[in-house]
Design an enzyme around this catalytic site. Sequence first.
Site, PDB file in Angstrom:
ATOM      1  N   ASP A  15       0.839  -1.202   0.000  1.00  0.00           N
ATOM      2  CA  ASP A  15       0.000   0.000   0.000  1.00  0.00           C
ATOM      3  C   ASP A  15       0.877   1.256   0.000  1.00  0.00           C
ATOM      4  OD1 ASP A  15      -2.270   1.665   0.396  1.00  0.00           O
ATOM      5  OD2 ASP A  15      -1.972   1.574   2.569  1.00  0.00           O
ATOM      6  N   ASP A  62      -0.350   5.048   1.173  1.00  0.00           N
ATOM      7  CA  ASP A  62      -0.561   6.006   2.267  1.00  0.00           C
ATOM      8  C   ASP A  62      -0.427   5.348   3.629  1.00  0.00           C
ATOM      9  OD1 ASP A  62      -1.111   8.119   0.456  1.00  0.00           O
ATOM     10  OD2 ASP A  62      -3.083   7.244   0.122  1.00  0.00           O
TER      11      ASP A  62
END
Lengths: 174, 174
Positions: free
Chosen positions: A7, A9
Amino acid sequence: MKRIAIDMDEVIADANLRFMDWYERDFGRRITLQEIHGKFFREVVSPEHREHTIKYLHTEGFFKDMAVIKDSQEVVYELSKKYEIFITTAAMEFPTSFIHKYEWLKQHFPFIPWTHMVFCGDKSIIHADYLIDDHSRHFKRFSGQGILFTSPHNVHEDWNPRVNSWKDVADLLL
Amino acid sequence: MKRIAIDMDEVIADANLRFMDWYERDFGRRITLQEIHGKFFREVVSPEHREHTIKYLHTEGFFKDMAVIKDSQEVVYELSKKYEIFITTAAMEFPTSFIHKYEWLKQHFPFIPWTHMVFCGDKSIIHADYLIDDHSRHFKRFSGQGILFTSPHNVHEDWNPRVNSWKDVADLLL
């Protein structure tokens, strides 16, 4: 070769720091990491600022030039020698983020080719052995092993394995 | 519920028509479907126009307001009642396409939520039972069943199952 999906963020890009900076710019108060421990940023701001703060995510520039999470570049690079790496981010919720996320990855993770960048929403579409993410909701329908990357909002969640840093990721996977 | 991943260009969005329109605009000659039978568009243009034509893909606006491939909206809508549908497009090669592809999907396939749109490169990252695509190269490492959607460039390829239209898709999957 096993495959790791990662991922963006709060895992490799410091979105909380951006929230802190913009909130301080707009309201003159610095929210601290201690304050957001166990919470989302939007939960600790003054109620009358909440709506404004949530809109940051949809504001042009929010995802531009974010700081890089400590050690992520070095560890992801080392991982890329032993695993196939894909960056998988739920960018579809925030169309203003598309070009900034792409440029950011090119700048900070130049060893990840465009073929291995994925903008998606529901991460059950991701076909990988591992998913390193700060949102455990993505693990529910994910076919591989979810690895929870610690972020202030998830510290009270019960998930195993959990990693508190990229050094932890290195210990787990290298 | 089984899951179908569906490509965009030449499957639901008419990229060849855009090539034809822009080429005619720039060089005053209309390339016909007969001419591109068995070939990519770039292979049939005059050699001195080839470089210019390839650049279209990286030009702002190329992916904006493309025509919708015949029957795709109706059939994908019917499919969405029996299958989980994801739109999976190799947009990462063309950053100028991001926002236009997203807006196009919202406009022409409003029943597909943002959670089920995927911009990617290497489609082996896609976790689905079927992938409907005009490029068989995406099927090589795909874990599900590839379904080749006929496009001028792939008519001489040997792949089974092949579909020549969205009516064919309906016959195969509905």
